[in-house]
Design an enzyme around this catalytic site. Structure first.
Site, PDB file in Angstrom:
ATOM      1  N   ASP A  85      -2.314 -15.659  72.789  1.00 56.95           N
ATOM      2  CA  ASP A  85      -2.691 -16.719  72.719  1.00 56.95           C
ATOM      3  C   ASP A  85      -4.191 -17.307  71.991  1.00 56.95           C
ATOM      4  OD1 ASP A  85       0.001 -17.409  73.254  1.00 56.95           O
ATOM      5  OD2 ASP A  85      -0.331 -18.673  75.400  1.00 56.95           O
ATOM      6  N   GLY A  86      -4.989 -16.252  72.357  1.00 59.39           N
ATOM      7  CA  GLY A  86      -6.857 -16.730  72.137  1.00 59.39           C
ATOM      8  C   GLY A  86      -6.794 -15.960  70.682  1.00 59.39           C
ATOM      9  N   ASP A 189     -13.902 -33.356  87.722  1.00 60.44           N
ATOM     10  CA  ASP A 189     -14.990 -32.640  87.500  1.00 60.44           C
ATOM     11  C   ASP A 189     -14.676 -32.483  86.164  1.00 60.44           C
ATOM     12  OD1 ASP A 189     -15.134 -30.720  89.442  1.00 60.44           O
ATOM     13  OD2 ASP A 189     -13.435 -29.668  89.583  1.00 60.44           O
TER      14      ASP A 189
END
Length: 307
Positions: A85-86, A189
């Protein structure tokens, strides 16, 4: 006279499987008089596990080596991706710049964005040679950072925009706004703004729902929010999502698809809207998205009887 055809090949190099699969691509495209374009960072000398242009030319493959810039895919009919996917997200940026389809072959683990697995490369290449694939337009996001009303940075995302606190810093104070109206203020976060395509990625890990890719919507997912109303929200695709950073807090970071990074100074504002430019997705598989979801996530369906 037949028009000149060219395909940009983007590969996760450095592994045996990638090189073997790339060699197969080179041979089939070369045999069918389709020129191959490769990125300079993936084209090195013979003896490595990377692509070797001189070897390809010796086999009769017409090849061009280009830099991975905004013009890398200009003039090509397709971007073919060998990787996970990257690698697909990296290639999608090149395809989007040229307004051509991107087609993924998975060499990674899950490979949710890929259309086929490496063992099906011959079938994939048959479709590529025949130009036998459907093209879907996938929604993307436009990202703007404003400080004092002035645009100081901008970007785009296919999967998600991730607003995050800096490393080793305390809770990030934000106010989430949708269509010009405040929704909730909380410490967290970070906050994710995702497309349906990205709903199975980081947003899913942060507790967001899975959205079918043909659904037009924008997903907002607070990340570890310290709030009673810190739940995911699915908005209209035409919504404007804004996230304001507390002025007396600390700077934050924004990551677009986990690749492109921007600084968000304290007191500034992040705005996310639907982008006018989509990513064109080459589709071979006619199976419903449900089957892909079950297969990729290995969901238990034992006992299902159907109708």
């Amino acid at each position: 006279m037949t028009a000149h055809r060219s395909v940009l090949l983007v590969v996760h190099t450095g592994r045996d499987e990638a090189t073997e699969t790339a060699r197969r691509v080179e041979k089939v495209l070369g045999d069918n008089k389709i020129a191959l374009r490769v990125l300079s960072a993936e084209a090195v000398d013979r003896g490595s596990l990377h692509l070797a242009p001189d070897d390809m030319r010796a086999m009769g493959v017409e090849i061009e080596v280009v830099d991975a810039d905004q013009h890398a895919a200009d003039g090509c009919e397709l971007v073919l991706v060998l990787g996970g996917d990257g690698t697909f997200l990296r290639a999608a940026e090149l395809a989007r710049n040229a307004s051509i389809p991107v087609l993924g072959v998975n060499l990674g683990r899950i490979g949710f964005l890929a259309e086929a697995e490496a063992e099906a490369i011959d079938a994939v290449l048959e479709h590529v040679v025949a130009q036998d694939y459907r093209v879907e337009d996938r929604l993307t996001l436009d990202v703007v950072v404003r400080q004092g009303g002035r645009i100081v940075n901008r970007g785009w995302a296919l999967n998600e925009v991730s607003l995050e606190k800096g490393p080793r810093l305390g809770v990030l104070g934000v106010v989430v706004e949708i269509d010009g109206r405040p929704v909730s203020a909380f410490g967290c976060d970070g906050v994710l703004v995702s497309t349906p395509t990205g709903s199975t990625a980081y947003a899913f890990s942060a507790g967001g729902p899975v959205l079918w890719p043909d659904l037009e919507a924008i997903l907002v997912v607070p990340n570890n929010a310290h709030a009673l109303f810190g739940r995911p929200m699915v908005t209209s695709p035409e919504a404007t999502i804004a996230i304001e950073i507390e002025a007396d807090g600390h700077d934050a970071l924004v990551f677009c698809d986990g690749r492109r990074e921007m600084l968000i100074p304290a007191g500034s504002r992040l705005e996310v809207t639907r982008c006018v430019t989509s990513v064109k997705w080459a589709r071979l598989d006619s199976a419903p998205f449900t089957d892909r979801l079950v297969r990729k996530f290995r969901l238990p369906v034992t006992g299902w009887r159907g109708k």
